[in-house]
Design an enzyme around this catalytic site. Structure first.
Site, mmCIF file in Angstrom:
data_model
loop_
_atom_site.group_PDB
_atom_site.id
_atom_site.type_symbol
_atom_site.label_atom_id
_atom_site.label_comp_id
_atom_site.label_asym_id
_atom_site.label_seq_id
_atom_site.Cartn_x
_atom_site.Cartn_y
_atom_site.Cartn_z
ATOM 1 N N HIS A 399 -25.534 -4.209 20.588
ATOM 2 C CA HIS A 399 -24.160 -4.165 20.063
ATOM 3 C C HIS A 399 -23.156 -3.673 21.102
ATOM 4 C CE1 HIS A 399 -21.455 -4.901 16.956
ATOM 5 N NE2 HIS A 399 -21.757 -3.956 16.074
ATOM 6 N N ASP A 403 -21.073 -8.869 19.531
ATOM 7 C CA ASP A 403 -20.479 -8.560 18.237
ATOM 8 C C ASP A 403 -21.224 -9.285 17.122
ATOM 9 O OD1 ASP A 403 -18.521 -6.950 19.401
ATOM 10 O OD2 ASP A 403 -17.162 -8.656 19.696
#
Length: 425
Positions: A399, A403
């Site tokens: 992450h 996204d």
């Protein structure tokens, strides 16, 4: 002219190698590119050749020594005559009795060696942390040391079984909590109980463990799961599997998943990337790592240029690498350069799960089991029920740069390709 051959970089994350076996002796002649020594690493076992023709004048390490990358292995004298021609000179060795004239100095040598055993126990750890170029891993005969290494057991433990398992280990020191203060949580010490079996980490298992911990601490993992109806892909596979089987190629569902993954990677480039200190790189090459289980632990051989291959080409690549992995014949190049990984834990009881990212990748796709399930099928505006093979796919992604919208789009695209059976065999 003498040439010193050093330990090569046998894989991306390999920093050292263990001398498994010398294939020549000092004084023997070798041809250019002739294998001289077998080197063992956590990734694969490889042979190091001589870069020149000549005579091996000196071996710089012993069997079971750990040599860092760049450390000396052996010296070759170009144009020198083999020592075999000087065999008669072996007679001077008969002067060994003269050495007995110096009993006192030699008598002290064993005492010195007896004082050394404690440090060698620390040698493997020192080597892993970037210690000296060559570090011995224990005493005893080469065969005993090799057996101990392969079992992941300290040689000293073999000599004293009772010392292999400590009855109690001290409790780890408390670590700092989120507030920076000493944590209130402590792992209780281990106390040996009847029937417990303590299994020392093997060389490869230790590296795998370190890699997994590093990955979880480095990459903030997020897992997304998709359910995929693979009816169309299953029919396509049935049409071609017998033909490819005659060519010696196994057309598995894994081949189709890999082909779909490669196609999706070319469209969602954030998943084919790696993170630097304060930037990230979108990688041009798509080199697909495919996790393979072996008796010595998990390895991830790589299909290079996977985006240029058809399903058939990917299937052939998977077969070839799997055979080499299980036979212990993977080369360092077979294990280098992956940009994304696909993991297939097996068919038994594996609904779905989140795999740990293989560094320095930013994503890994884990395949779940395939089961026939009742699904809703729409045709001519009408819904009906049918029994189709269904698969779960789990994507773990980093992450820091990926996204959720891109990760979900990537996973959706893989499922879409599989549900449509949109492949060129």
């Amino acid at each position: 002219m003498s040439t010193t051959v050093t330990m090569p970089q046998l894989g991306e994350s390999v920093v050292e190698g263990t001398i498994g076996k010398w294939l020549v002796k000092e004084g023997e002649s070798v041809a250019r590119d002739q294998a001289v020594v077998e080197v063992l690493t956590d990734k694969a076992d490889s042979e190091v050749p001589s870069p020149v023709a000549g005579v091996v004048s000196k071996l710089l390490a012993n069997v079971d020594d750990v040599v860092k990358v760049g450390g000396g292995l052996f010296i070759v004298e170009e144009g020198a005559a083999p020592a075999a021609k000087e065999a008669p000179k072996a007679e001077p060795k008969a002067e060994a009795p003269k050495a007995e004239a110096k009993p006192e100095p030699k008598a002290e040598a064993p005492k010195t060696k007896n004082e050394i055993p404690p440090p060698p126990k620390e040698a493997p750890a020192a080597a892993r942390n970037g210690g000296p170029g060559v570090i011995a891993t224990g005493s005893g005969s080469p065969s005993a040391r090799k057996a101990a290494r392969e079992q992941g057991v300290e040689l000293a433990a073999l000599a004293k079984p009772s010392a292999a398992i400590a009855p109690a280990a001290p409790a780890p020191a408390p670590v700092a909590g989120p507030s920076g203060k000493k944590s209130a949580f402590q792992v209780p010490p281990y106390i040996q109980r009847a029937g417990d079996q303590v299994i020392p980490f093997s060389r490869r298992r230790r590296i795998i463990a370190d890699h997994m911990v590093y990955s979880k601490l480095t990459s903030p993992h997020v897992v997304a799961v998709a359910e995929v109806d693979i009816q169309a892909t299953s029919k396509l596979r049935d049409q071609h599997k017998d033909k490819l089987k005659k060519e010696g190629i196994g057309l598995s569902f894994l081949s189709f998943v890999c082909a779909a993954t490669v196609k999706a990677l070319s469209e969602f480039k954030e998943l084919n990337a790696r993170v630097l200190d304060d930037a990230y790189v979108l990688l041009k090459e798509i080199n697909l790592g495919v996790a393979v289980d072996t008796p010595d632990g998990l390895v991830v051989p790589v299909i290079k240029g996977a985006d240029n291959l058809t399903v058939k080409g990917i299937a052939r690549g998977i077969d070839e690498l799997a055979v080499k992995a299980r036979d212990g014949k993977l080369s360092p190049d077979d294990l280098a350069g992956k940009t994304f990984t696909v993991s297939n834990p097996g068919r038994r009881g594996n609904l779905h799960g989140g795999a740990i990212i293989s560094q320095p990748n930013v994503g890994i796709l884990r395949i779940g089991e395939i089961k026939k399930r009742v699904v809703v099928v729409e045709k001519d505006g009408e819904d009906s029920m049918a029994i189709h093979p269904v698969m779960y796919l789990s994507l773990s992604y980093d992450h820091r740069i990926v996204d959720g919208v891109h990760a979900n789009g990537f996973l959706y695209r893989i499922g879409e390709l599989l549900e449509q059976g949109d492949f060129s065999i």
